[in-house]
Design a protein around this motif. Structure first.
Motif, PDB file in Angstrom:
ATOM      1  N   HIS A  96       0.795  -1.229   0.000  1.00  0.00           N
ATOM      2  CA  HIS A  96       0.000   0.000   0.000  1.00  0.00           C
ATOM      3  C   HIS A  96       0.828   1.281   0.000  1.00  0.00           C
ATOM      4  CE1 HIS A  96      -3.485  -2.517   0.618  1.00  0.00           C
ATOM      5  NE2 HIS A  96      -2.916  -3.051   1.685  1.00  0.00           N
ATOM      6  N   ASP A  97       2.159   1.141   0.021  1.00  0.00           N
ATOM      7  CA  ASP A  97       3.076   2.284  -0.001  1.00  0.00           C
ATOM      8  C   ASP A  97       2.869   3.231   1.187  1.00  0.00           C
ATOM      9  OD1 ASP A  97       5.282   3.526  -1.178  1.00  0.00           O
ATOM     10  OD2 ASP A  97       4.023   4.950  -2.283  1.00  0.00           O
ATOM     11  N   VAL A  98       2.508   2.647   2.341  1.00  0.00           N
ATOM     12  CA  VAL A  98       2.319   3.415   3.573  1.00  0.00           C
ATOM     13  C   VAL A  98       2.958   2.630   4.717  1.00  0.00           C
ATOM     14  CG1 VAL A  98       0.654   4.352   5.228  1.00  0.00           C
ATOM     15  CG2 VAL A  98       0.132   4.398   2.781  1.00  0.00           C
ATOM     16  N   THR A  99       3.822   3.293   5.497  1.00  0.00           N
ATOM     17  CA  THR A  99       4.378   2.646   6.688  1.00  0.00           C
ATOM     18  C   THR A  99       3.446   2.901   7.864  1.00  0.00           C
ATOM     19  OG1 THR A  99       5.650   4.558   7.458  1.00  0.00           O
ATOM     20  CG2 THR A  99       6.741   3.083   5.871  1.00  0.00           C
ATOM     21  N   PHE A 100       3.545   2.065   8.867  1.00  0.00           N
ATOM     22  CA  PHE A 100       2.735   2.267  10.067  1.00  0.00           C
ATOM     23  C   PHE A 100       3.197   3.513  10.821  1.00  0.00           C
ATOM     24  CE2 PHE A 100       1.594  -2.524  10.322  1.00  0.00           C
ATOM     25  CZ  PHE A 100       0.756  -2.367   9.239  1.00  0.00           C
ATOM     26  N   TYR A 101       4.476   3.873  10.667  1.00  0.00           N
ATOM     27  CA  TYR A 101       4.955   5.122  11.257  1.00  0.00           C
ATOM     28  C   TYR A 101       4.178   6.300  10.650  1.00  0.00           C
ATOM     29  CZ  TYR A 101       7.849   9.034  12.611  1.00  0.00           C
ATOM     30  OH  TYR A 101       8.272  10.237  13.127  1.00  0.00           O
ATOM     31  N   GLU A 102       4.029   6.295   9.322  1.00  0.00           N
ATOM     32  CA  GLU A 102       3.261   7.349   8.649  1.00  0.00           C
ATOM     33  C   GLU A 102       1.791   7.310   9.069  1.00  0.00           C
ATOM     34  OE1 GLU A 102       4.755   7.861   4.215  1.00  0.00           O
ATOM     35  OE2 GLU A 102       4.786   5.740   4.817  1.00  0.00           O
ATOM     36  N   ALA A 103       1.262   6.105   9.262  1.00  0.00           N
ATOM     37  CA  ALA A 103      -0.151   5.925   9.600  1.00  0.00           C
ATOM     38  C   ALA A 103      -0.514   6.581  10.930  1.00  0.00           C
ATOM     39  CB  ALA A 103      -0.491   4.443   9.638  1.00  0.00           C
TER      40      ALA A 103
END
Length: 96
Positions: A20-27
């Motif tokens: 999904h090109d999203v890290t959990f840090y970014e989330a």
């Protein structure tokens, strides 16, 4: 909220980033949005309640959908991405 308020499985984080090109840090940033929307995941059938957080990303340029639960005083993230359904729910709740 601080980074200590969040946890996740590192392998799942890498898999999510690849898919999904999203890290959990970014989330985590979705939770900082004062207009975020929290909804229970009613389709999840396990014993542990699961939720969605719909909120803006760090740049304020996109609406993230984050799947999570509350566990031992932390928000445990399971998945995150930019999904049309989450964007629609966010916009309906914020009259955008």
């Amino acid at each position: 909220m601080t980074e200590q308020d969040f946890e996740w499985d590192d392998t799942k984080n890498l898999e999510n980033q690849r898919k999904h090109d999203v890290t959990f840090y970014e989330a985590q940033h979705a939770f900082l949005d004062t207009n975020r929307v929290i909804a229970e995941d009613l389709e999840h059938s396990q014993n542990e309640k699961r939720y969605y957080c719909f909120g803006l990303n760090e740049q304020g340029s996109g609406i993230l959908t984050v799947r999570f639960t509350y566990r031992s005083g932390c928000i445990r993230i399971f998945g995150a991405g930019y999904w049309r359904k989450g964007k629609k729910i966010y916009e309906q709740n914020n009259s955008i």
